[in-house]
Design an enzyme around this catalytic site. Structure first.
Site, PDB file in Angstrom:
ATOM      1  CE1 TYR A  58      -3.221  -2.834   0.070  1.00 37.79           C
ATOM      2  CE2 TYR A  58      -3.855  -2.296   2.904  1.00 37.79           C
ATOM      3  CZ  TYR A  58      -4.240  -3.251   1.650  1.00 37.79           C
ATOM      4  OH  TYR A  58      -4.727  -4.291   1.159  1.00 37.79           O
ATOM      5  CG  LEU A 211     -19.074   0.953   4.435  1.00 33.08           C
ATOM      6  CD1 LEU A 211     -18.762   2.640   4.786  1.00 33.08           C
ATOM      7  CD2 LEU A 211     -20.820   0.811   4.210  1.00 33.08           C
ATOM      8  CB  SER A 217     -20.796   5.309   1.844  1.00 31.57           C
ATOM      9  OG  SER A 217     -20.359   6.152   0.973  1.00 31.57           O
TER      10      SER A 217
END
Length: 335
Positions: A58, A211, A217
């Protein structure tokens, strides 16, 4: 507000009922504010969240360094309660491209050495390859993690985005704490075969994408413009007619949420929480505001009538579009 706790399978640790997925603080969802990211991690720890999830790829290590800084600057009591889950194995190039996965035992130990350094910890709580390496048997990859456990560098074996057969082979090699896999109202593929397998074997689930990357969301607008460095600009569920169809599902869900006096995000997270004590949703909040909203899901009580209404509004397999672009779908054992 503090979270209650659940156990990651019979072989896993006790963790908070919600975990914090930190990926979006470093990559794939556009620019993020470093100070706000660290403040959000601190706020999560203060609220009783114990599970922090990351991947060594990441932001090419940025996310681990970020979590390391957040842990160093957190109060000692909060720092000590934190459990860090790390995914490894994804190969990147200097342009940020993806070039496969490496699950060789020597690579596993190499990845772990760098993660320990970036995180500033003496052990990783849950360690898992991000996607199956098709050229390396899962037994070899899991066996290498087991060796790291024997030496004290890792506490628990995890898995990520693998199918039932691979789960069984991995669990026959070493105790597996949990499987990390996408699970939400509009991504329910694990219910057919994977979830029954993990429950049979006593393996927990950490559910990411609860979500659906913000899609369900309640905050994603039909005309929202996405930056070029935002994964969703290329994600099938966020494209054209697919997006319009999927946001229609969100509006149906919004009616139920409004009747209960909660937000769309809260009811979507609460639905995942309702699926079982062996499932820990990862919330991808990048700000304290979104974190507070997500934590509110812990106070949402869904009765049978609520669950029926939710699943009528958003039936299984109702979403339009795949979870990932076609090239990334080839690395998944489950669709």
């Amino acid at each position: 507000m503090t979270t209650n706790h659940r156990t990651l399978g019979s072989a896993g640790p006790q963790v908070s009922a919600l975990g914090l997925g930190c990926m979006g603080m470093s990559a794939l969802y556009g620019d993020a504010d470093r100070a706000e990211s660290i403040a959000t991690i601190h706020a999560a720890l203060e609220a009783g969240v114990t599970l922090l999830d990351t991947g060594d790829f990441y932001g090419m290590g940025h996310n681990e360094l970020l979590i390391g800084e957040a842990l160093r600057t957190a109060p000692a009591a909060r720092r000590e309660q934190a459990l860090v889950s790390v995914k490894f194995g994804a190969l990147r190039d200097p342009e940020g491209g993806w070039s496969g996965y490496d699950g060789r035992p020597a690579a596993v130990k190499n990845f772990a050495a760098y993660s320990l350094q970036r995180l500033g910890v003496d052990h990783i709580d849950v360690y898992r390859i991000a996607r199956l390496d098709p050229d390396v048997p899962i037994e070899e990859t899991v066996g290498a993690i087991a060796e790291l456990i024997e030496k004290g560098y890792v506490r628990h074996v995890g898995l990520s985005e693998v199918g039932a057969e691979t789960i069984r082979r991995a669990a026959a090699t070493a105790p597996v704490a949990d499987l990390q896999i996408e699970y939400s109202l509009i991504s329910r593929g694990i219910e057919r075969e994977i979830l029954p397998t993990t429950r049979e074997l006593g393996i927990g689930i950490t559910a990411y994408g609860v979500l659906s990357r913000g899609l369900i969301s309640g905050h994603f607008g039909r005309d929202r413009q996405l930056a070029a460095n935002d994964f969703r600009a290329y994600s099938p569920r966020f494209q054209g007619e697919n997006l319009q169809h999927n946001l229609d599902l969100v509006e149906a869900l919004r009616k139920i949420a409004e009747q209960k006096g909660v937000s769309v995000a809260q009811i979507a997270i609460a639905w995942v929480l309702s699926r079982g004590e062996d499932i820990v949703p990862l919330i991808g909040a990048r700000t304290r505001e979104r974190l507070d909203e997500s934590l509110g899901a812990l106070d949402v009580v869904l009765d049978e009538a609520d669950l029926t209404a939710i699943e009528e509004a958003v039936p299984a397999d109702a979403a339009a579009g795949d979870r990932y672009p076609a090239a990334q779908m080839t690395h998944l054992e489950t669709k």
